[in-house]
Design an enzyme around this catalytic site. Structure first.
Site, PDB file in Angstrom:
ATOM      1  N   SER A 234       0.828  -1.201   0.000  1.00  0.00           N
ATOM      2  CA  SER A 234       0.000   0.000   0.000  1.00  0.00           C
ATOM      3  C   SER A 234       0.873   1.266   0.000  1.00  0.00           C
ATOM      4  CB  SER A 234      -0.955  -0.057   1.198  1.00  0.00           C
ATOM      5  OG  SER A 234      -1.967   0.910   1.094  1.00  0.00           O
ATOM      6  N   ASP A 328      -8.657  -4.767  -6.389  1.00  0.00           N
ATOM      7  CA  ASP A 328      -8.249  -3.770  -5.393  1.00  0.00           C
ATOM      8  C   ASP A 328      -9.213  -2.583  -5.473  1.00  0.00           C
ATOM      9  OD1 ASP A 328      -7.008  -1.824  -3.869  1.00  0.00           O
ATOM     10  OD2 ASP A 328      -5.011  -2.165  -4.700  1.00  0.00           O
ATOM     11  N   HIS A 362      -6.933  -5.537  -1.990  1.00  0.00           N
ATOM     12  CA  HIS A 362      -5.786  -4.660  -1.700  1.00  0.00           C
ATOM     13  C   HIS A 362      -4.825  -5.271  -0.680  1.00  0.00           C
ATOM     14  CE1 HIS A 362      -3.711  -0.806  -1.540  1.00  0.00           C
ATOM     15  NE2 HIS A 362      -3.771  -0.831  -0.216  1.00  0.00           N
TER      16      HIS A 362
END
Length: 419
Positions: A234, A328, A362
């Site tokens: 991330s 995601d 994600h």
């Protein structure tokens, strides 16, 4: 007599467990339920319905779940389908050295639809899931500005070194670093804000800090020279990619679902300051779950790019592995990885590759971790949608973990070393 057998019942969290129920009447419908409490007493549960074969057995490596939290043959389905009792909780192991997660498996001789069960199970088994193998040591790191925890495998070393970065939650996450150390790497879980005396909020991506961390790691007597790896997720993946571009110490980088541009927060390295691309938050959406979906907010970035917003990936001397989930909901991580790979290709470089996983979200974590579809984001003060189909996401976590281990062994080990 009903029996529930889980093998091994005491193992690392990234190891598969074989689950069997025996001693059942032929064709008996049963429910197998998994229950876990985290270190804050938050409850996570999963269940699946099975039909015994003619021998009165249910073997999760062969039997198909007929309902519950997943359908089909999924030997580890009870683990990756664990869901929080309270919405938007994310399962994170804090103390990785001294205690395991304990998962209680319960066997019932009927289909249990309700989460609250009053009848006692016919059989139970406790499975211990450890995040550090025997002999792995943890060192608290407070050196100069650097804050984190270093995990060292048993033995004299030297070991290939890795820096582990998580995202915009801040704080210190150790569970991936300790698992990697259990596979023979020396891994520093690195905090960069909202931890001890570090800044409370991330106002700038200060690459000098990360270079200081890299130099500290390489100066450690148990760390193999001449370069280190980075594993990042991330917002951490944005930083990991910048480290690959600017820091000669970094020779192998794994970027999981991140940007390939300077986004939202300025990047600073020595005299260089890169202004980020800023987008209006009115493009965010609220999912039916109540979580905020950021993907459209971040997708608009390609329309507003200036060359100075783009990370100079062509300068990266080491190898880069992009891992992306195509479902995601936080950002279009596949498009970002593809942009970076296209940029490499235009400069005649071939040191990057991408693993794209259809249906994965994600937060791609080590294998068998519960799929986190959405969770509370303390910095933003609201729940965020991470996305992912549970079955596809679980498969992505298994496959990508094998590829990560293979990638670091290939690009960090000296020739002749064994790991």
């Amino acid at each position: 007599m009903f029996q529930l057998i889980a093998t091994p019942s005491n193992a690392l969290a990234d190891e598969p467990v074989s689950i069997r129920a025996i001693g059942l009447p032929p064709s008996q419908m049963v429910t197998i339920k998994a229950t876990l409490k985290d270190e804050k007493e938050n409850l996570f549960q999963s269940k699946a319905f099975y039909k015994a074969n003619e021998a009165g057995e249910v073997d999760l490596e062969q039997a198909s779940s007929l309902g519950g939290d997943y359908v089909g043959v999924h030997p580890m389905g009870l683990f990756w389908s664990l869901k929080p009792k309270r919405a938007f909780q994310r399962l994170i192991k804090k103390d990785v050295i001294n205690s395991p997660f304990c998962i209680t498996l319960d066997l019932y001789d009927s289909v249990i639809i309700q989460d609250t069960v009053t009848t006692p199970p016919k059989a139970s088994q406790i499975v211990q899931r450890w995040f550090a193998g025997p002999g792995v040591q943890r060192e608290q790191i407070r050196e100069g500005r650097v804050r984190g925890a270093l995990f060292l495998p048993p033995g004299k070393g030297p070991f290939p070194g890795i820096i582990d970065l998580f995202g915009s939650y801040g704080g210190l996450f150790e569970f991936r670093a300790s698992l990697l150390a259990s596979h023979g790497f020396a891994v520093m879980a690195l905090a960069y804000f909202a931890y001890e005396d570090l800044p409370d909020t991330l106002l700038v991506e200060d690459l000098d800090y990360f270079e200081e961390a890299a130099n500290f790691l390489l100066a450690h007597p148990k760390i193999q020279q001449p370069g280190i790896g980075v594993i990042s997720l991330s917002k951490g993946a944005d930083i990991g990619l910048a480290m690959a571009c600017y820091l000669k110490q970094v020779v192998a980088t794994v970027c999981i679902n991140g940007f390939s541009i300077v986004f939202d927060i300025p990047l600073r390295y020595r005299d260089l300051v890169v202004t980020p691309i800023q987008l209006a938050l009115e493009r965010t959406e609220v999912h039916v779950s109540g979580a905020v979906r950021l993907r459209h907010y971040t997708d608009d970035s390609s329309n507003k790019l200036n060359p100075q917003n783009i990370l100079p990936i062509e300068k990266a001397q080491g190898k880069i592995l992009f891992i992306v989930g195509e479902n995601d909901e936080c950002l279009d991580s596949k498009a970002n990885a593809q942009r970076a790979l296209d940029q490499l290709r235009r400069h005649g470089r071939s040191n990057g590759r991408m693993l794209a996983y259809p249906g994965a979200g994600h937060i791609i974590e080590p294998p068998f971790s519960p799929h986190c579809f959405a969770s509370w984001h303390s910095v933003l003060g609201k729940p965020l949608l991470w996305g992912g189909d549970p079955i596809a996401h679980a498969a992505a976590q298994e496959h990508s973990w094998r590829e990560i281990l293979k990638f670091f062994r290939q690009h960090l080990l000296h020739s002749g070393s064994k790991l």
